[in-house]
Write a protein that holds these residues in place. Structure first.
Motif, PDB file in Angstrom:
ATOM      1  N   ASN A 132      -3.373  -4.459  -2.073  1.00 38.04           N
ATOM      2  CA  ASN A 132      -2.779  -5.771  -2.363  1.00 38.04           C
ATOM      3  C   ASN A 132      -3.220  -6.316  -3.713  1.00 38.04           C
ATOM      4  OD1 ASN A 132      -1.421  -5.950   0.120  1.00 38.04           O
ATOM      5  ND2 ASN A 132      -3.223  -6.798   1.143  1.00 38.04           N
ATOM      6  N   GLU A 133      -4.149  -5.613  -4.369  1.00 40.21           N
ATOM      7  CA  GLU A 133      -4.698  -6.028  -5.663  1.00 40.21           C
ATOM      8  C   GLU A 133      -5.230  -7.470  -5.620  1.00 40.21           C
ATOM      9  OE1 GLU A 133      -5.078  -3.877  -8.149  1.00 40.21           O
ATOM     10  OE2 GLU A 133      -4.077  -2.302  -7.002  1.00 40.21           O
ATOM     11  N   PRO A 134      -6.092  -7.794  -4.652  1.00 43.80           N
ATOM     12  CA  PRO A 134      -6.618  -9.164  -4.555  1.00 43.80           C
ATOM     13  C   PRO A 134      -7.489  -9.523  -5.744  1.00 43.80           C
ATOM     14  CG  PRO A 134      -7.783  -7.715  -3.058  1.00 43.80           C
ATOM     15  CD  PRO A 134      -6.654  -6.912  -3.605  1.00 43.80           C
ATOM     16  N   GLU A 135      -7.547 -10.832  -6.014  1.00 39.18           N
ATOM     17  CA  GLU A 135      -8.379 -11.340  -7.101  1.00 39.18           C
ATOM     18  C   GLU A 135      -9.802 -11.628  -6.638  1.00 39.18           C
ATOM     19  OE1 GLU A 135      -6.237 -14.539  -9.270  1.00 39.18           O
ATOM     20  OE2 GLU A 135      -4.553 -13.927  -7.995  1.00 39.18           O
ATOM     21  N   VAL A 136      -9.964 -11.784  -5.335  1.00 44.05           N
ATOM     22  CA  VAL A 136     -11.272 -12.021  -4.723  1.00 44.05           C
ATOM     23  C   VAL A 136     -11.410 -11.081  -3.536  1.00 44.05           C
ATOM     24  CG1 VAL A 136     -12.720 -13.693  -3.497  1.00 44.05           C
ATOM     25  CG2 VAL A 136     -11.298 -14.458  -5.416  1.00 44.05           C
ATOM     26  N   LEU A 137     -12.604 -10.510  -3.364  1.00 42.88           N
ATOM     27  CA  LEU A 137     -12.893  -9.665  -2.208  1.00 42.88           C
ATOM     28  C   LEU A 137     -13.937 -10.348  -1.338  1.00 42.88           C
ATOM     29  CD1 LEU A 137     -13.226  -6.107  -3.830  1.00 42.88           C
ATOM     30  CD2 LEU A 137     -11.221  -7.103  -2.709  1.00 42.88           C
ATOM     31  N   LEU A 138     -13.622 -10.492  -0.059  1.00 43.67           N
ATOM     32  CA  LEU A 138     -14.552 -11.008   0.944  1.00 43.67           C
ATOM     33  C   LEU A 138     -14.856  -9.848   1.889  1.00 43.67           C
ATOM     34  CD1 LEU A 138     -12.626 -14.326   1.762  1.00 43.67           C
ATOM     35  CD2 LEU A 138     -14.442 -13.996   0.050  1.00 43.67           C
ATOM     36  N   LEU A 139     -16.039  -9.298   1.790  1.00 43.91           N
ATOM     37  CA  LEU A 139     -16.367  -8.043   2.469  1.00 43.91           C
ATOM     38  C   LEU A 139     -17.428  -8.266   3.534  1.00 43.91           C
ATOM     39  CD1 LEU A 139     -16.665  -5.901  -0.795  1.00 43.91           C
ATOM     40  CD2 LEU A 139     -14.624  -6.217   0.635  1.00 43.91           C
ATOM     41  N   ASP A 140     -17.076  -7.988   4.787  1.00 41.71           N
ATOM     42  CA  ASP A 140     -17.993  -8.187   5.903  1.00 41.71           C
ATOM     43  C   ASP A 140     -18.592  -6.841   6.315  1.00 41.71           C
ATOM     44  OD1 ASP A 140     -19.420  -9.171   8.020  1.00 41.71           O
ATOM     45  OD2 ASP A 140     -17.735 -10.214   8.967  1.00 41.71           O
ATOM     46  N   GLU A 141     -19.728  -6.522   5.734  1.00 41.53           N
ATOM     47  CA  GLU A 141     -20.468  -5.289   6.017  1.00 41.53           C
ATOM     48  C   GLU A 141     -19.592  -4.040   5.902  1.00 41.53           C
ATOM     49  OE1 GLU A 141     -23.747  -5.453   8.801  1.00 41.53           O
ATOM     50  OE2 GLU A 141     -22.912  -7.307   9.609  1.00 41.53           O
ATOM     51  N   PRO A 142     -19.010  -3.783   4.743  1.00 41.03           N
ATOM     52  CA  PRO A 142     -18.097  -2.647   4.590  1.00 41.03           C
ATOM     53  C   PRO A 142     -18.745  -1.275   4.688  1.00 41.03           C
ATOM     54  CG  PRO A 142     -18.549  -3.641   2.465  1.00 41.03           C
ATOM     55  CD  PRO A 142     -19.159  -4.540   3.496  1.00 41.03           C
ATOM     56  N   THR A 143     -20.081  -1.211   4.591  1.00 36.68           N
ATOM     57  CA  THR A 143     -20.754   0.092   4.669  1.00 36.68           C
ATOM     58  C   THR A 143     -21.632   0.228   5.909  1.00 36.68           C
ATOM     59  OG1 THR A 143     -22.633  -0.695   3.332  1.00 36.68           O
ATOM     60  CG2 THR A 143     -20.781   0.300   2.143  1.00 36.68           C
ATOM     61  N   ALA A 144     -21.540  -0.707   6.846  1.00 38.13           N
ATOM     62  CA  ALA A 144     -22.471  -0.745   7.985  1.00 38.13           C
ATOM     63  C   ALA A 144     -22.407   0.508   8.847  1.00 38.13           C
ATOM     64  CB  ALA A 144     -22.195  -1.980   8.833  1.00 38.13           C
ATOM     65  N   ASN A 145     -21.235   1.088   9.031  1.00 34.96           N
ATOM     66  CA  ASN A 145     -21.092   2.237   9.937  1.00 34.96           C
ATOM     67  C   ASN A 145     -20.950   3.568   9.200  1.00 34.96           C
ATOM     68  OD1 ASN A 145     -21.018   0.623  12.363  1.00 34.96           O
ATOM     69  ND2 ASN A 145     -18.980  -0.030  11.740  1.00 34.96           N
ATOM     70  N   LEU A 146     -21.358   3.587   7.939  1.00 38.68           N
ATOM     71  CA  LEU A 146     -21.144   4.778   7.120  1.00 38.68           C
ATOM     72  C   LEU A 146     -22.443   5.531   6.850  1.00 38.68           C
ATOM     73  CD1 LEU A 146     -18.726   3.299   4.425  1.00 38.68           C
ATOM     74  CD2 LEU A 146     -18.146   4.342   6.622  1.00 38.68           C
ATOM     75  N   ASP A 147     -22.327   6.853   6.674  1.00 37.70           N
ATOM     76  CA  ASP A 147     -23.476   7.630   6.233  1.00 37.70           C
ATOM     77  C   ASP A 147     -23.749   7.286   4.771  1.00 37.70           C
ATOM     78  OD1 ASP A 147     -22.010   9.529   4.411  1.00 37.70           O
ATOM     79  OD2 ASP A 147     -21.041  10.082   6.288  1.00 37.70           O
ATOM     80  N   GLN A 148     -24.880   7.735   4.277  1.00 44.47           N
ATOM     81  CA  GLN A 148     -25.318   7.328   2.940  1.00 44.47           C
ATOM     82  C   GLN A 148     -24.323   7.744   1.855  1.00 44.47           C
ATOM     83  OE1 GLN A 148     -29.134   8.867   1.650  1.00 44.47           O
ATOM     84  NE2 GLN A 148     -29.491   7.061   0.379  1.00 44.47           N
ATOM     85  N   ALA A 149     -23.808   8.971   1.951  1.00 44.75           N
ATOM     86  CA  ALA A 149     -22.882   9.450   0.931  1.00 44.75           C
ATOM     87  C   ALA A 149     -21.597   8.621   0.927  1.00 44.75           C
ATOM     88  CB  ALA A 149     -22.560  10.927   1.163  1.00 44.75           C
ATOM     89  N   SER A 150     -21.064   8.338   2.108  1.00 44.42           N
ATOM     90  CA  SER A 150     -19.844   7.530   2.202  1.00 44.42           C
ATOM     91  C   SER A 150     -20.082   6.112   1.712  1.00 44.42           C
ATOM     92  CB  SER A 150     -19.324   7.513   3.640  1.00 44.42           C
ATOM     93  OG  SER A 150     -18.921   8.801   4.062  1.00 44.42           O
ATOM     94  N   ALA A 151     -21.261   5.561   2.036  1.00 45.90           N
ATOM     95  CA  ALA A 151     -21.595   4.206   1.587  1.00 45.90           C
ATOM     96  C   ALA A 151     -21.644   4.138   0.067  1.00 45.90           C
ATOM     97  CB  ALA A 151     -22.926   3.771   2.177  1.00 45.90           C
ATOM     98  N   ARG A 152     -22.214   5.161  -0.574  1.00 46.20           N
ATOM     99  CA  ARG A 152     -22.274   5.158  -2.035  1.00 46.20           C
ATOM    100  C   ARG A 152     -20.874   5.242  -2.636  1.00 46.20           C
ATOM    101  NH1 ARG A 152     -26.909   4.684  -0.288  1.00 46.20           N
ATOM    102  NH2 ARG A 152     -25.913   2.665  -0.056  1.00 46.20           N
ATOM    103  N   ARG A 153     -19.967   5.979  -1.998  1.00 51.46           N
ATOM    104  CA  ARG A 153     -18.582   6.059  -2.479  1.00 51.46           C
ATOM    105  C   ARG A 153     -17.918   4.687  -2.404  1.00 51.46           C
ATOM    106  NH1 ARG A 153     -15.629  11.094  -2.360  1.00 51.46           N
ATOM    107  NH2 ARG A 153     -16.955  12.903  -1.976  1.00 51.46           N
ATOM    108  N   VAL A 154     -18.139   3.987  -1.296  1.00 50.57           N
ATOM    109  CA  VAL A 154     -17.562   2.649  -1.133  1.00 50.57           C
ATOM    110  C   VAL A 154     -18.126   1.708  -2.186  1.00 50.57           C
ATOM    111  CG1 VAL A 154     -17.555   0.614   0.373  1.00 50.57           C
ATOM    112  CG2 VAL A 154     -16.979   2.865   1.297  1.00 50.57           C
ATOM    113  N   GLU A 155     -19.434   1.747  -2.396  1.00 53.60           N
ATOM    114  CA  GLU A 155     -20.051   0.902  -3.414  1.00 53.60           C
ATOM    115  C   GLU A 155     -19.445   1.166  -4.791  1.00 53.60           C
ATOM    116  OE1 GLU A 155     -24.430   0.784  -1.215  1.00 53.60           O
ATOM    117  OE2 GLU A 155     -24.159   1.875  -3.105  1.00 53.60           O
ATOM    118  N   GLN A 156     -19.229   2.438  -5.102  1.00 58.50           N
ATOM    119  CA  GLN A 156     -18.664   2.794  -6.403  1.00 58.50           C
ATOM    120  C   GLN A 156     -17.249   2.260  -6.557  1.00 58.50           C
ATOM    121  OE1 GLN A 156     -20.309   4.563  -9.050  1.00 58.50           O
ATOM    122  NE2 GLN A 156     -18.563   3.543 -10.033  1.00 58.50           N
ATOM    123  N   LEU A 157     -16.438   2.420  -5.514  1.00 58.26           N
ATOM    124  CA  LEU A 157     -15.057   1.948  -5.580  1.00 58.26           C
ATOM    125  C   LEU A 157     -15.007   0.430  -5.760  1.00 58.26           C
ATOM    126  CD1 LEU A 157     -12.028   2.458  -5.408  1.00 58.26           C
ATOM    127  CD2 LEU A 157     -12.201   2.260  -2.915  1.00 58.26           C
TER     128      LEU A 157
END
Length: 199
Positions: A132-157
């Motif tokens: 949706n190309e939002p101008e603001v992101l409100l993120l509620d624990e987006p990496t809570a259920n992820l392994d470390q490698a997946s969490a780092r990918r999310v952080e990078q994105l």
């Protein structure tokens, strides 16, 4: 460039909140379960009743139709809803590069949502939100259920998106490194949002 301004925002059981998140800035929130982190995000997204004022680039939330506001101020819940059977039915213009960043290919669009793991749903929900190309992101624990490698990918994105779109980001997390990487870390204490001071 997107600046989010919150003035005297009042949500159930929370003291009035005043907060400024500048364009391209990421702040993090923490606090015990039930303290109000999710309620705050939902109020900013205009999903729950609240008092006070929220502005995006000086335009008041109340002056923008709710569906339009939610496209511009994108909320990612801890457990995102899926309403159609196939992953691809939730995407209009999937971005191959973003999919690749999170370890997916566009072939995943053919998968059935019911066959996805919790972590796969979580990462794909983020991709759906960014579509949706939002101008603001409100993120509620987006990496809570992820392994470390997946969490780092999310952080990078998220970091790439924040810088590219000059987006303001509010990120609920219990990850200490994510707090340290943010511009400011706020904690909920006794219904009040306080700036965390690193020792």
């Amino acid at each position: 460039m997107s600046q989010l301004s919150i003035h005297n925002l009042q949500v159930q059981r929370l003291l009035p909140i005043n907060l400024e998140v500048l364009a391209s800035q990421c702040i993090t929130l923490s606090g015990p379960s039930g303290c109000g982190k999710t309620r705050l995000l939902r109020a900013i997204a205009d999903l729950d009743p609240h008092q006070g004022e929220v502005r995006l680039n000086r335009i008041a939330q109340r002056d923008i139709p709710a569906p339009q506001w939610r496209r511009r101020v994108g909320y990612l819940p801890a457990e995102a809803a899926w309403w159609r059977e196939r992953v691809g039915d939730h995407f209009l213009n999937p971005d191959p590069k973003r999919f690749e960043t999170l370890g997916f290919t566009l072939e995943w669009l053919e998968r059935e949502v019911s066959r996805l793991s919790t972590g796969e749903r979580q990462r794909l929900a983020l991709l759906r939100l960014l579509g949706n190309e939002p101008e603001v992101l409100l993120l509620d624990e987006p990496t809570a259920n992820l392994d470390q490698a997946s969490a780092r990918r999310v952080e990078q994105l998220i970091d790439d998106y924040r810088q590219m779109r000059q987006a303001a980001v509010i990120w609920v997390t219990h990850d200490e490194q994510q707090h340290k990487n943010s511009a400011h870390h706020y904690c909920f204490k006794d219904g009040k949002l306080e700036l965390h001071a690193w020792s």
